[in-house]
Enzyme design. Structure first.
Site, mmCIF file in Angstrom:
data_model
loop_
_atom_site.group_PDB
_atom_site.id
_atom_site.type_symbol
_atom_site.label_atom_id
_atom_site.label_comp_id
_atom_site.label_asym_id
_atom_site.label_seq_id
_atom_site.Cartn_x
_atom_site.Cartn_y
_atom_site.Cartn_z
ATOM 1 C CD GLN A 188 -2.969 1.130 2.605
ATOM 2 O OE1 GLN A 188 -2.185 0.570 3.355
ATOM 3 N NE2 GLN A 188 -3.479 2.503 2.438
ATOM 4 N NE ARG A 209 2.492 -7.652 -2.841
ATOM 5 C CZ ARG A 209 1.718 -7.520 -3.089
ATOM 6 N NH1 ARG A 209 0.296 -7.393 -3.815
ATOM 7 N NH2 ARG A 209 1.326 -6.148 -1.682
ATOM 8 C CE1 TYR A 219 2.534 -3.739 12.286
ATOM 9 C CE2 TYR A 219 1.274 -2.204 12.494
ATOM 10 C CZ TYR A 219 2.275 -2.592 11.686
ATOM 11 O OH TYR A 219 2.144 -1.686 10.609
HETATM 12 N N1 NAD Z 1 -0.844 0.860 5.711
HETATM 13 C C1 NAD Z 1 -0.731 1.680 6.996
HETATM 14 O O1 NAD Z 1 -1.999 1.884 7.594
HETATM 15 C C2 NAD Z 1 0.252 1.599 7.991
HETATM 16 C C3 NAD Z 1 -0.064 2.099 9.113
HETATM 17 C C4 NAD Z 1 1.125 2.056 10.362
HETATM 18 C C5 NAD Z 1 2.203 1.374 9.219
HETATM 19 N N2 NAD Z 1 2.733 0.460 8.566
HETATM 20 C C6 NAD Z 1 4.151 -0.170 8.110
HETATM 21 O O2 NAD Z 1 4.434 1.075 6.911
HETATM 22 C C7 NAD Z 1 4.871 -0.254 6.111
HETATM 23 C C8 NAD Z 1 4.372 -0.953 4.731
HETATM 24 O O3 NAD Z 1 3.420 -1.164 5.079
HETATM 25 P P1 NAD Z 1 1.856 -1.109 3.664
HETATM 26 O O4 NAD Z 1 0.835 -0.870 4.761
HETATM 27 O O5 NAD Z 1 2.604 -0.878 2.815
HETATM 28 O O6 NAD Z 1 2.002 -2.993 4.116
HETATM 29 P P2 NAD Z 1 1.915 -3.607 2.710
HETATM 30 O O7 NAD Z 1 1.281 -5.403 3.348
HETATM 31 O O8 NAD Z 1 0.491 -3.287 2.089
HETATM 32 O O9 NAD Z 1 3.146 -4.205 2.021
HETATM 33 C C9 NAD Z 1 4.260 -5.115 2.705
HETATM 34 C C10 NAD Z 1 4.628 -5.119 1.446
HETATM 35 O O10 NAD Z 1 5.543 -6.558 1.537
HETATM 36 C C11 NAD Z 1 5.734 -7.169 0.898
HETATM 37 N N3 NAD Z 1 6.967 -8.636 2.058
HETATM 38 C C12 NAD Z 1 6.149 -9.150 2.771
HETATM 39 N N4 NAD Z 1 7.377 -10.134 2.818
HETATM 40 C C13 NAD Z 1 8.308 -9.935 2.094
HETATM 41 C C14 NAD Z 1 9.392 -10.009 2.360
HETATM 42 N N5 NAD Z 1 10.036 -11.261 2.796
HETATM 43 N N6 NAD Z 1 10.766 -9.318 1.536
HETATM 44 C C15 NAD Z 1 10.100 -8.310 0.561
HETATM 45 N N7 NAD Z 1 8.716 -8.051 1.025
HETATM 46 C C16 NAD Z 1 8.308 -8.758 1.825
HETATM 47 C C17 NAD Z 1 4.668 -7.898 0.423
HETATM 48 O O11 NAD Z 1 4.851 -8.280 -0.867
HETATM 49 C C18 NAD Z 1 3.598 -6.411 0.166
HETATM 50 O O12 NAD Z 1 4.260 -6.099 -0.863
HETATM 51 C C19 NAD Z 1 5.235 -1.046 7.005
HETATM 52 O O13 NAD Z 1 6.514 -2.004 7.580
HETATM 53 C C20 NAD Z 1 4.044 -1.472 7.810
HETATM 54 O O14 NAD Z 1 4.330 -1.125 9.013
HETATM 55 C C21 NAD Z 1 1.459 0.826 7.479
#
Ligand code: NAD
Length: 315
Positions: A13, A37, A143
């Site tokens: 995202q 992916r 988490y």
């Molecule tokens: N989206 C939110 O609302 C939010 C809020 C707080 C913190 N965060 C943090 O921001 C960061 C990104 O979040 P997001 O919402 O984009 O998450 P997401 O789940 O949408 O994306 C995570 C990506 O990481 C990839 N991934 C998973 N395992 C992997 C691996 N072993 N190696 C490489 N890639 C891998 C997945 O394929 C995915 O594309 C994370 O650290 C999350 O904790 C997000």
């Protein structure tokens, strides 16, 4: 000249929009996207991409050497709701990927790291309203425990080894280009899709659950602006509180109903309610404002207008 940047977990995202924003700013060839992916069409077509597992140190090191990478943005993680189902997998992914990039910087193979934390570092004993930068944390989710540990390690690597690592505690993020990846605030994206697609939505949180949220454009701007800040001005090397808006499912519903008057929502809380109940309702981000002039631009009303008009065009 811009030195190359590597994004791990670029197809999620946040990573998707961050990659596009950095490519627009610094030139596509300087921004290497990577994930386990492939990403959406726009991301794949717009610049270099590597299939890369963020838990594999040697594989990351190879890519870092090949492209002469200077900065890494680590966006790969397992999010709050999914992590409750797979605790050990979440811990392994969230911690090992962080150690990999921290150790690359410790060994001076890269110079700067962005790693996102979350409001999930806070727990049921944290003051709920205007949660301060420094306060009781005691996260109660898998988490949140991984994010709090990550923050401690970031600060440790900064103090002990001079690693330039920067972080923010993102609230729930709202975006229309990519779907969210298994968090507790996912409802605030799904609701717009369902409002336009079906005219009704069943929300997995209760109507009065108030949580801190942010529109993606603000989150990307905050991320890039923190990374561009003078290191001397940064007083926090764990993670900065980052605030924008707070609302309940009922309030987001009402804001959508101003555009779609017949939109109906019912509420069937599931296991995510307990996670949401342990998190703050609003965030005090005065330290980010003072240190690097953070200022959000989107409130609930203009977020709703942006979400509905962009989703409608992409339907
Ligand atoms: N989206 C939110 O609302 C939010 C809020 C707080 C913190 N965060 C943090 O921001 C960061 C990104 O979040 P997001 O919402 O984009 O998450 P997401 O789940 O949408 O994306 C995570 C990506 O990481 C990839 N991934 C998973 N395992 C992997 C691996 N072993 N190696 C490489 N890639 C891998 C997945 O394929 C995915 O594309 C994370 O650290 C999350 O904790 C997000």
């Amino acid at each position: 000249m811009q030195k190359p940047i590597l994004i791990l977990g670029a197809c999620g995202q946040i990573g998707t929009e961050l990659t596009m924003a950095l490519r627009a700013k610094h030139g596509a060839e300087n921004i290497v996207a990577s994930d386990i992916r492939e990403g959406n069409e726009a991301l794949m077509a717009s610049g270099p991409f590597e299939l890369l597992d963020a838990t594999n140190y040697e594989a990351i090191e190879d890519v870092v050497m090949h492209y002469e990478i200077d900065e890494v943005y680590l966006m790969a993680a397992m999010l709050s709701a999914t992590a409750e189902k797979f605790p050990m997998r979440a811990w392994n992914l969230n911690m090992n990927s962080l150690f990999n990039v921290l150790n690359l910087a410790k060994d001076r193979k890269i110079n700067k790291i962005f790693w996102p934390s979350s409001i999930a570092v806070f727990g049921p004993n944290t003051p709920k309203e205007n949660t301060p930068q420094n306060t009781i944390m005691e996260p109660s989710t898998v988490y949140g425990i991984s994010k709090q540990s990550g923050e401690r390690w970031c600060e440790y690597y900064f103090n002990k080894f001079g690693v330039d690592v920067r972080s923010v505690r993102y609230p729930g993020l709202i975006s229309w280009k990519t779907m969210p990846g298994g968090g507790t605030t996912d409802y605030a994206v799904e609701i717009y899709h369902e409002a336009l697609g079906k005219g009704k939505y069943t929300c997995f949180l209760n109507e009065n659950t108030k949580l801190p949220m942010m529109y993606m454009d603000d989150a990307i701007r905050a991320t890039i602006s923190l990374m561009e800040s003078d290191p001397e001005k940064l007083s926090v090397r764990s993670a900065y509180n980052l605030g924008s808006m707070s609302f309940t499912p009922k309030e987001i519903t009402q804001s959508i109903q101003k555009h779609i008057p017949n939109f109906k929502v019912d509420y069937v809380a599931d296991f995510r309610q307990q996670i949401a109940d342990s998190w703050p309702s609003s965030i005090d981000d005065i330290t980010a404002k003072n240190d690097w002039h953070w200022q959000p631009m989107f409130d609930l009303e203009n977020t709703t207008a942006e979400m509905l008009s962009n989703l409608e065009k992409s339907l």
